[in-house]
Design a protein around this motif. Structure first.
Motif, PDB file in Angstrom:
ATOM      1  N   ILE A  31      -6.967  -2.132  15.816  1.00  0.00           N
ATOM      2  CA  ILE A  31      -7.496  -1.005  15.043  1.00  0.00           C
ATOM      3  C   ILE A  31      -7.454   0.277  15.864  1.00  0.00           C
ATOM      4  CG2 ILE A  31      -9.586  -0.067  13.974  1.00  0.00           C
ATOM      5  CD1 ILE A  31     -10.312  -2.954  13.180  1.00  0.00           C
ATOM      6  N   SER A  32      -7.796   0.174  17.138  1.00  0.00           N
ATOM      7  CA  SER A  32      -7.800   1.347  18.000  1.00  0.00           C
ATOM      8  C   SER A  32      -6.404   1.950  18.137  1.00  0.00           C
ATOM      9  CB  SER A  32      -8.356   0.973  19.376  1.00  0.00           C
ATOM     10  OG  SER A  32      -8.328   2.082  20.252  1.00  0.00           O
ATOM     11  N   ILE A  33      -5.390   1.091  18.298  1.00  0.00           N
ATOM     12  CA  ILE A  33      -4.021   1.581  18.456  1.00  0.00           C
ATOM     13  C   ILE A  33      -3.510   2.194  17.159  1.00  0.00           C
ATOM     14  CG2 ILE A  33      -1.630   0.862  18.861  1.00  0.00           C
ATOM     15  CD1 ILE A  33      -2.702  -1.218  20.811  1.00  0.00           C
ATOM     16  N   MET A  34      -3.739   1.511  16.049  1.00  0.00           N
ATOM     17  CA  MET A  34      -3.236   2.000  14.769  1.00  0.00           C
ATOM     18  C   MET A  34      -3.893   3.324  14.361  1.00  0.00           C
ATOM     19  SD  MET A  34      -0.875  -0.008  13.564  1.00  0.00           S
ATOM     20  CE  MET A  34      -0.306  -0.169  15.249  1.00  0.00           C
ATOM     21  N   ARG A  35      -5.163   3.479  14.656  1.00  0.00           N
ATOM     22  CA  ARG A  35      -5.864   4.712  14.280  1.00  0.00           C
ATOM     23  C   ARG A  35      -5.712   5.805  15.332  1.00  0.00           C
ATOM     24  NH1 ARG A  35     -11.797   4.154  12.197  1.00  0.00           N
ATOM     25  NH2 ARG A  35     -12.174   3.508  14.361  1.00  0.00           N
ATOM     26  N   GLY A  36      -5.339   5.415  16.550  1.00  0.00           N
ATOM     27  CA  GLY A  36      -5.281   6.387  17.629  1.00  0.00           C
ATOM     28  C   GLY A  36      -3.904   6.944  17.917  1.00  0.00           C
ATOM     29  N   MET A  38       3.790   8.722  12.302  1.00  0.00           N
ATOM     30  CA  MET A  38       5.218   9.003  12.506  1.00  0.00           C
ATOM     31  C   MET A  38       5.767   8.220  13.695  1.00  0.00           C
ATOM     32  SD  MET A  38       7.083  12.706  12.993  1.00  0.00           S
ATOM     33  CE  MET A  38       6.446  13.263  11.409  1.00  0.00           C
ATOM     34  N   LEU A  39       4.984   8.150  14.780  1.00  0.00           N
ATOM     35  CA  LEU A  39       5.392   7.373  15.950  1.00  0.00           C
ATOM     36  C   LEU A  39       5.477   5.896  15.608  1.00  0.00           C
ATOM     37  CD1 LEU A  39       5.961   7.123  18.994  1.00  0.00           C
ATOM     38  CD2 LEU A  39       3.478   7.037  19.359  1.00  0.00           C
ATOM     39  N   GLN A  40       4.540   5.391  14.832  1.00  0.00           N
ATOM     40  CA  GLN A  40       4.559   3.984  14.434  1.00  0.00           C
ATOM     41  C   GLN A  40       5.785   3.668  13.580  1.00  0.00           C
ATOM     42  OE1 GLN A  40       0.737   3.220  12.595  1.00  0.00           O
ATOM     43  NE2 GLN A  40      -0.344   4.209  14.282  1.00  0.00           N
ATOM     44  N   LEU A  41       6.180   4.599  12.719  1.00  0.00           N
ATOM     45  CA  LEU A  41       7.387   4.410  11.918  1.00  0.00           C
ATOM     46  C   LEU A  41       8.616   4.267  12.813  1.00  0.00           C
ATOM     47  CD1 LEU A  41       6.655   7.003   9.091  1.00  0.00           C
ATOM     48  CD2 LEU A  41       7.188   4.599   8.692  1.00  0.00           C
ATOM     49  N   LEU A  42       8.714   5.121  13.811  1.00  0.00           N
ATOM     50  CA  LEU A  42       9.861   5.070  14.729  1.00  0.00           C
ATOM     51  C   LEU A  42       9.883   3.763  15.516  1.00  0.00           C
ATOM     52  CD1 LEU A  42       9.767   8.744  16.044  1.00  0.00           C
ATOM     53  CD2 LEU A  42      11.463   7.756  14.503  1.00  0.00           C
ATOM     54  N   ILE A  43       8.705   3.317  15.975  1.00  0.00           N
ATOM     55  CA  ILE A  43       8.637   2.080  16.758  1.00  0.00           C
ATOM     56  C   ILE A  43       8.981   0.866  15.899  1.00  0.00           C
ATOM     57  CG2 ILE A  43       7.055   0.532  17.972  1.00  0.00           C
ATOM     58  CD1 ILE A  43       5.628   2.997  19.045  1.00  0.00           C
ATOM     59  N   VAL A  44       8.461   0.822  14.689  1.00  0.00           N
ATOM     60  CA  VAL A  44       8.727  -0.321  13.805  1.00  0.00           C
ATOM     61  C   VAL A  44      10.203  -0.385  13.435  1.00  0.00           C
ATOM     62  CG1 VAL A  44       8.295  -1.256  11.494  1.00  0.00           C
ATOM     63  CG2 VAL A  44       6.390  -0.460  12.884  1.00  0.00           C
ATOM     64  N   GLU A  89      15.742   0.766   5.996  1.00  0.00           N
ATOM     65  CA  GLU A  89      14.733   1.755   6.370  1.00  0.00           C
ATOM     66  C   GLU A  89      13.474   1.620   5.516  1.00  0.00           C
ATOM     67  OE1 GLU A  89      17.773   2.475   5.389  1.00  0.00           O
ATOM     68  OE2 GLU A  89      18.855   3.558   6.983  1.00  0.00           O
ATOM     69  N   PHE A  90      13.672   1.319   4.234  1.00  0.00           N
ATOM     70  CA  PHE A  90      12.517   1.215   3.347  1.00  0.00           C
ATOM     71  C   PHE A  90      11.609   0.063   3.755  1.00  0.00           C
ATOM     72  CE2 PHE A  90      10.406  -0.158  -0.599  1.00  0.00           C
ATOM     73  CZ  PHE A  90       9.807   1.043  -0.968  1.00  0.00           C
ATOM     74  N   MET A  91      12.197  -1.063   4.167  1.00  0.00           N
ATOM     75  CA  MET A  91      11.395  -2.201   4.616  1.00  0.00           C
ATOM     76  C   MET A  91      10.591  -1.831   5.859  1.00  0.00           C
ATOM     77  SD  MET A  91      12.631  -5.985   5.901  1.00  0.00           S
ATOM     78  CE  MET A  91      13.511  -6.298   4.370  1.00  0.00           C
ATOM     79  N   ILE A 117       6.447  -1.827   6.271  1.00  0.00           N
ATOM     80  CA  ILE A 117       5.759  -2.551   7.354  1.00  0.00           C
ATOM     81  C   ILE A 117       4.863  -1.597   8.145  1.00  0.00           C
ATOM     82  CG2 ILE A 117       6.094  -3.810   9.504  1.00  0.00           C
ATOM     83  CD1 ILE A 117       8.670  -4.964   8.284  1.00  0.00           C
ATOM     84  N   ALA A 118       5.407  -0.438   8.508  1.00  0.00           N
ATOM     85  CA  ALA A 118       4.637   0.522   9.304  1.00  0.00           C
ATOM     86  C   ALA A 118       3.425   1.037   8.534  1.00  0.00           C
ATOM     87  CB  ALA A 118       5.533   1.689   9.720  1.00  0.00           C
ATOM     88  N   PHE A 119       3.607   1.344   7.269  1.00  0.00           N
ATOM     89  CA  PHE A 119       2.490   1.845   6.467  1.00  0.00           C
ATOM     90  C   PHE A 119       1.422   0.772   6.286  1.00  0.00           C
ATOM     91  CE2 PHE A 119       5.069   5.469   5.525  1.00  0.00           C
ATOM     92  CZ  PHE A 119       4.202   6.450   5.060  1.00  0.00           C
ATOM     93  N   VAL A 120       1.838  -0.459   6.054  1.00  0.00           N
ATOM     94  CA  VAL A 120       0.867  -1.556   5.872  1.00  0.00           C
ATOM     95  C   VAL A 120       0.071  -1.768   7.157  1.00  0.00           C
ATOM     96  CG1 VAL A 120       0.632  -4.041   5.530  1.00  0.00           C
ATOM     97  CG2 VAL A 120       2.139  -2.724   4.041  1.00  0.00           C
ATOM     98  N   LEU A 121       0.742  -1.789   8.292  1.00  0.00           N
ATOM     99  CA  LEU A 121       0.047  -1.975   9.566  1.00  0.00           C
ATOM    100  C   LEU A 121      -0.933  -0.836   9.832  1.00  0.00           C
ATOM    101  CD1 LEU A 121       2.981  -3.235  11.837  1.00  0.00           C
ATOM    102  CD2 LEU A 121       1.117  -4.589  10.864  1.00  0.00           C
ATOM    103  N   ASN A 122      -0.529   0.383   9.515  1.00  0.00           N
ATOM    104  CA  ASN A 122      -1.382   1.543   9.774  1.00  0.00           C
ATOM    105  C   ASN A 122      -2.600   1.559   8.857  1.00  0.00           C
ATOM    106  OD1 ASN A 122      -2.024   4.603   8.903  1.00  0.00           O
ATOM    107  ND2 ASN A 122      -1.380   4.574  11.044  1.00  0.00           N
ATOM    108  N   TYR A 123      -2.371   1.428   7.576  1.00  0.00           N
ATOM    109  CA  TYR A 123      -3.483   1.552   6.624  1.00  0.00           C
ATOM    110  C   TYR A 123      -4.387   0.324   6.634  1.00  0.00           C
ATOM    111  CZ  TYR A 123      -2.416   6.044   4.648  1.00  0.00           C
ATOM    112  OH  TYR A 123      -2.251   7.396   4.488  1.00  0.00           O
ATOM    113  N   SER A 124      -3.875  -0.822   7.064  1.00  0.00           N
ATOM    114  CA  SER A 124      -4.737  -1.998   7.184  1.00  0.00           C
ATOM    115  C   SER A 124      -5.853  -1.750   8.189  1.00  0.00           C
ATOM    116  CB  SER A 124      -3.911  -3.211   7.618  1.00  0.00           C
ATOM    117  OG  SER A 124      -2.981  -3.570   6.633  1.00  0.00           O
ATOM    118  N   ALA A 125      -5.549  -1.012   9.259  1.00  0.00           N
ATOM    119  CA  ALA A 125      -6.568  -0.712  10.267  1.00  0.00           C
ATOM    120  C   ALA A 125      -7.677   0.154   9.671  1.00  0.00           C
ATOM    121  CB  ALA A 125      -5.923  -0.004  11.462  1.00  0.00           C
TER     122      ALA A 125
END
Length: 261
Positions: free
Chosen positions: A99-104, A108-114, A131-133, A137-145
């Motif tokens: 949670i700390s990583i996803m919210r902190g 945009m950086l998470q999209l690039l890493i994924v 790219e859409f997949m 994945i990146a949006f789900v991981l981010n908003y889940s936190a």
């Protein structure tokens, strides 16, 4: 006789329809009286219709990204909340760090890493990785936190006495949570969830960073090609209408759940 109850949203919608109709009628009248001015107005509306039609493909991607994120992030966020509240310190600390990583870190950086991470780490070809997949994945991981913390706050707000009362009545832990705790949690967390959902609508534009052809990407390309702000304005209107619909739907759900008021 019952008095008509005209809600502000209905009045605004009616005024918008009236304004649009007035503009169309005015354009027709002007076109008859002054062909030069009328042709400019007609040309303007033709450009708007053309831009809206081109933006249609991007709108489908944006809407798809929005609904897939909601579909997977809400249940996954609940699982993360359970892990965060677990008495197992290992599981709890893993969820806390996640949670700390996803919210902190920026989305945009998470999209690039994924998207590029599998290529650099495992040599995975990007041709087999849409790219859409990656965006989903990146949006789900981010908003889940974010949803996990909202769930945790809602669950923590329920008095302990309700668990004890359910235990006395013979409810199991699963029955207690599903039949007693969860309905109250949903009512309490709906306003913050609504805020996150509205933010998600606007955040879909960030998918452009990994070349997802969503609404803002197409609008930016059209603006550069036409040297005009009109495509960006049309995209802004789309985002506003989408947010208006989402906010209206969530408000209706919230009112339905306020059955004790």
């Amino acid at each position: 006789m019952r008095r008509a109850n005209l809600k502000p949203s209905f009045i605004i919608s009616a005024l918008a329809v009236f304004f649009a109709s007035s503009v169309v009628v005015y354009a027709a009248d002007v076109a008859q009286s002054d062909p030069s001015i009328g042709s400019c107005i007609v040309e303007f509306w033709q450009r708007v219709c053309s831009i809206v039609q081109i933006l249609g493909k991007g709108v489908l991607y944006s809407v798809g990204l929005f609904f897939l994120t909601i579909l997977f992030a809400l249940p996954f966020g609940l699982l993360v909340a359970f892990a965060r509240m677990s008495k197992n310190p290992i599981l709890s600390n893993i969820a806390r760090v996640y949670i700390s990583i996803m919210r902190g870190t920026p989305l945009m950086l998470q999209l690039l890493i994924v998207y590029f991470g599998p290529y650099y780490l495992f040599g995975m070809s990007l041709k087999n990785y849409p790219e859409f997949m990656a965006a989903v994945i990146a949006f789900v991981l981010n908003y889940s936190a974010y949803f996990a913390e909202i769930y945790r706050s809602g669950i923590s707000s329920i008095p302990v006495g309700q668990y004890e009362a359910a235990n006395v009545l013979g409810y199991s832990k699963n029955q207690t949570f599903i039949k007693i705790i969860l309905p109250q949690v949903i009512k309490r967390i709906l306003p913050p969830v609504t805020n996150e959902v509205i933010t998600l609508v606007k955040d879909t534009s960030l998918a452009q960073v990994i070349a997802v052809i969503e609404t803002f990407t197409i609008a930016k390309q059209l603006a550069n090609a036409q040297a005009s702000m009109l495509p960006l304005i049309c995209a802004g209107v789309y985002y506003y209408i989408f947010n208006f619909i989402v906010a209206f739907a969530m408000e209706r759900i919230e009112k339905k759940l306020n059955y004790y008021r």
